[in-house]
Scaffold this motif. Sequence first.
Motif, PDB file in Angstrom:
ATOM      1  N   THR A  45       0.838  -1.193  -0.044  1.00 38.15           N
ATOM      2  CA  THR A  45       0.088   0.001  -0.121  1.00 38.15           C
ATOM      3  C   THR A  45       0.890   1.317   0.010  1.00 38.15           C
ATOM      4  OG1 THR A  45      -0.097   0.040   2.294  1.00 38.15           O
ATOM      5  CG2 THR A  45      -1.677  -1.166   1.287  1.00 38.15           C
ATOM      6  N   LEU A  46       0.396   2.478  -0.505  1.00 34.73           N
ATOM      7  CA  LEU A  46       0.987   3.497  -0.312  1.00 34.73           C
ATOM      8  C   LEU A  46       1.507   3.917   1.113  1.00 34.73           C
ATOM      9  CD1 LEU A  46       2.175   6.445  -1.435  1.00 34.73           C
ATOM     10  CD2 LEU A  46      -0.447   7.182  -1.187  1.00 34.73           C
ATOM     11  N   TYR A  47       0.852   3.725   2.166  1.00 37.98           N
ATOM     12  CA  TYR A  47       1.037   3.797   3.509  1.00 37.98           C
ATOM     13  C   TYR A  47       2.257   3.099   3.794  1.00 37.98           C
ATOM     14  CZ  TYR A  47       0.941   3.421   8.191  1.00 37.98           C
ATOM     15  OH  TYR A  47       1.187   3.324  10.026  1.00 37.98           O
ATOM     16  N   ASP A  48       2.347   1.776   3.445  1.00 36.11           N
ATOM     17  CA  ASP A  48       3.469   0.819   3.745  1.00 36.11           C
ATOM     18  C   ASP A  48       4.619   1.290   2.972  1.00 36.11           C
ATOM     19  OD1 ASP A  48       2.524  -0.773   5.886  1.00 36.11           O
ATOM     20  OD2 ASP A  48       1.126  -1.879   4.285  1.00 36.11           O
ATOM     21  N   LYS A  49       4.547   1.860   1.819  1.00 42.07           N
ATOM     22  CA  LYS A  49       5.771   2.491   1.237  1.00 42.07           C
ATOM     23  C   LYS A  49       6.358   3.535   1.830  1.00 42.07           C
ATOM     24  CE  LYS A  49       4.422   1.023  -3.559  1.00 42.07           C
ATOM     25  NZ  LYS A  49       4.231   1.395  -4.931  1.00 42.07           N
ATOM     26  N   ILE A  50       5.529   4.455   2.385  1.00 37.60           N
ATOM     27  CA  ILE A  50       6.159   5.582   2.928  1.00 37.60           C
ATOM     28  C   ILE A  50       6.754   5.337   4.370  1.00 37.60           C
ATOM     29  CG2 ILE A  50       5.770   7.943   3.546  1.00 37.60           C
ATOM     30  CD1 ILE A  50       3.359   8.053   1.510  1.00 37.60           C
ATOM     31  N   ILE A  51       6.040   4.484   4.955  1.00 34.31           N
ATOM     32  CA  ILE A  51       6.480   4.085   6.509  1.00 34.31           C
ATOM     33  C   ILE A  51       8.159   3.278   6.305  1.00 34.31           C
ATOM     34  CG2 ILE A  51       5.996   2.582   8.298  1.00 34.31           C
ATOM     35  CD1 ILE A  51       4.719   5.255   8.314  1.00 34.31           C
ATOM     36  N   ASP A  52       8.050   2.462   5.184  1.00 37.11           N
ATOM     37  CA  ASP A  52       9.300   1.586   5.136  1.00 37.11           C
ATOM     38  C   ASP A  52      10.399   2.591   4.737  1.00 37.11           C
ATOM     39  OD1 ASP A  52       8.155  -0.473   5.911  1.00 37.11           O
ATOM     40  OD2 ASP A  52       7.755  -1.341   3.592  1.00 37.11           O
ATOM     41  N   ARG A  53      10.183   3.506   3.913  1.00 37.40           N
ATOM     42  CA  ARG A  53      11.239   4.500   3.509  1.00 37.40           C
ATOM     43  C   ARG A  53      11.642   5.393   4.675  1.00 37.40           C
ATOM     44  NH1 ARG A  53       9.141   6.615  -2.552  1.00 37.40           N
ATOM     45  NH2 ARG A  53       8.921   4.803  -3.476  1.00 37.40           N
ATOM     46  N   HIS A  54      10.699   5.462   5.544  1.00 39.18           N
ATOM     47  CA  HIS A  54      11.235   6.410   6.918  1.00 39.18           C
ATOM     48  C   HIS A  54      11.486   5.434   8.128  1.00 39.18           C
ATOM     49  CE1 HIS A  54       9.309   9.259   4.245  1.00 39.18           C
ATOM     50  NE2 HIS A  54       9.955  10.182   5.075  1.00 39.18           N
ATOM     51  N   ARG A  55      11.705   4.292   8.116  1.00 41.34           N
ATOM     52  CA  ARG A  55      12.001   3.369   9.024  1.00 41.34           C
ATOM     53  C   ARG A  55      13.362   3.482   9.155  1.00 41.34           C
ATOM     54  NH1 ARG A  55      10.195  -2.573   8.262  1.00 41.34           N
ATOM     55  NH2 ARG A  55      11.461  -2.145   6.504  1.00 41.34           N
ATOM     56  N   ILE A  56      13.954   3.794  10.619  1.00 37.70           N
ATOM     57  CA  ILE A  56      15.184   3.654  11.020  1.00 37.70           C
ATOM     58  C   ILE A  56      15.484   2.264  11.491  1.00 37.70           C
ATOM     59  CG2 ILE A  56      16.956   4.567  12.348  1.00 37.70           C
ATOM     60  CD1 ILE A  56      15.311   7.350  12.547  1.00 37.70           C
ATOM     61  N   LEU A  57      14.675   1.647  12.440  1.00 41.17           N
ATOM     62  CA  LEU A  57      14.722   0.223  12.897  1.00 41.17           C
ATOM     63  C   LEU A  57      13.640  -0.109  13.323  1.00 41.17           C
ATOM     64  CD1 LEU A  57      14.702   0.517  16.215  1.00 41.17           C
ATOM     65  CD2 LEU A  57      17.083   1.574  15.759  1.00 41.17           C
ATOM     66  N   SER A  58      13.477  -1.598  13.353  1.00 42.09           N
ATOM     67  CA  SER A  58      12.151  -1.960  14.067  1.00 42.09           C
ATOM     68  C   SER A  58      12.466  -2.686  15.268  1.00 42.09           C
ATOM     69  CB  SER A  58      11.897  -3.060  13.097  1.00 42.09           C
ATOM     70  OG  SER A  58      10.736  -3.848  13.708  1.00 42.09           O
ATOM     71  N   PHE A  59      11.552  -2.237  16.321  1.00 41.72           N
ATOM     72  CA  PHE A  59      11.739  -3.140  17.740  1.00 41.72           C
ATOM     73  C   PHE A  59      11.219  -4.238  17.531  1.00 41.72           C
ATOM     74  CE2 PHE A  59      11.253   1.536  18.512  1.00 41.72           C
ATOM     75  CZ  PHE A  59      12.583   1.845  18.860  1.00 41.72           C
ATOM     76  N   GLY A  60      10.735  -5.062  16.683  1.00 44.34           N
ATOM     77  CA  GLY A  60      10.275  -6.311  16.685  1.00 44.34           C
ATOM     78  C   GLY A  60       8.624  -6.105  16.839  1.00 44.34           C
ATOM     79  N   GLY A  61       8.110  -7.311  17.270  1.00 40.58           N
ATOM     80  CA  GLY A  61       6.696  -7.190  17.335  1.00 40.58           C
ATOM     81  C   GLY A  61       6.019  -7.955  16.127  1.00 40.58           C
ATOM     82  N   PRO A  62       4.597  -7.757  15.911  1.00 36.73           N
ATOM     83  CA  PRO A  62       4.188  -8.494  14.859  1.00 36.73           C
ATOM     84  C   PRO A  62       4.571  -7.916  13.473  1.00 36.73           C
ATOM     85  CG  PRO A  62       2.563  -7.241  15.967  1.00 36.73           C
ATOM     86  CD  PRO A  62       3.921  -7.205  16.913  1.00 36.73           C
TER      87      PRO A  62
END
Length: 483
Positions: A11-28
């Motif tokens: 989705t467009l939302y996930d594309k933008i979030i993924d491009r701005h993700r520095i790191l993931s703390f885990g979880g689902p």
Amino acid sequence: MKGRNMLSPKTLYDKIIDRHRILSFGGPEGAGERLLLYIDRTVLNEYTSPQAFSGLREAGRKLWRPAASLGVVDHVNSTAPVREEGKVDEGARRQIEYLIENGRDFGIEIFDVLDPRQGIEHVVMPELGLVLPGMVIAAGDSHSTTYGAFGVVGFGIGTSDIEHLLASQTLVYRRLKTMRITVDGELAPGVTAKDVIMEVIRRIGADGAAGHAVEFAGAAIEAMGVEARMTICNMAVECGARVALMAPDDKVVAYVAKGPRAPPPAILDRARESWRGLRSDAGARFDTEFLLSAGDVPPMVSWGTSPDQALAITERVPDPADMPASRRDDAARAIAYMGLEARMPLQDVAIDRAFIGSCTNARLSDIRDAARILKGRRVAPGVRAMISPGSSTVRRAAEEEGLDRIFTDAGFEWRQSGCSLCLAMNDDMLAPGERCASSTNRNFEGRQGVGGRTHLMSPAMVAAAAVTGKLADVRSLAMLEPL
């Protein structure tokens, strides 16, 4: 895996979030994933930022990127027709002074009351050209969803998050579920973007999109101008959406290019190619889908004390006895607060006030829409009507077109820019029992003043109510030639 598998449709939302993700703390994986997210820009106001700056001072912290922030005075300032810096109460004065002080000490540009660029934050940012497709913008106001009209992930944050953002240019963020609302077909004459989003909220409920990032799509959305799209994204928060999004197109690029702070043309030309990819992939999965036919949307008005308590202007106040048991008590309380009677025609409801303004509906296109109805007409006796343009820039542009004279000739007060009567946080407010036709976004009890009664509608519908003295169907007034 949604949000992590780079090969799966997104989705467009996930594309933008993924491009701005520095790191993931885990979880689902997907919705619920906790991230450290980079934030491109923020806008600050005098009402929600003071505690954040106090926290920075106490901790001895500086801002990570001062140039990524802009401060505006908009909530507590007076919108009296003649602008006077000092015409506020002592509490408001201190809030304004502290914002200016914080701008000076932390290196943030501030548009104070007398600045020619002053205005409501969600009007000022786009008109400057600071809202660019693909960004993430977080700010201390729930209607930051407005920026989604540009293909931006925009959302509201609390004071502690503002402090964290200013210090680090990041936020701890939880990925949302996704919803797509498709609006196909064409809008009928007299129906606007405000009516579309009010109908969406009415149908899915005040919490229908809770926990979701909502993408609006479809032929009716694509046909709208950018300012109409901003209205929809702005009010999406009223059905619980944390983010609202629309795929950017050439209309968005042209709107951005007009802004005095927009990137140079050569950079915009290169960016345009990148922005073409800012849309949901074919086959992208949404957690929820909702379809609305634009041709079925009528001019809308709210009757109660929540934005989802709304109906077509041609209908009657509902009878709680006809509602599901889970909604009866809320409806009965709302009808009592609003001073209405079950089954009375909405068009029989007389008004005391008419207001055009707010971050939802105070842009130049909104003012033009209302002016078309008002031209050659007069505000009904006993009605006080006022308009507060969304920014000082919008106000000047309207005056250059002569729109201010149409409003004043009709009997409207042509006021300065600010949040004004949208909320009871300045000297513009309703008296107890006063009933207002309003182009704002919320009709909660006391929102426009203790005991005040608010009916939400489009700017053109407000104009129709102002000249008839009651809630009115804009389609019943002969449409005038375009200005």
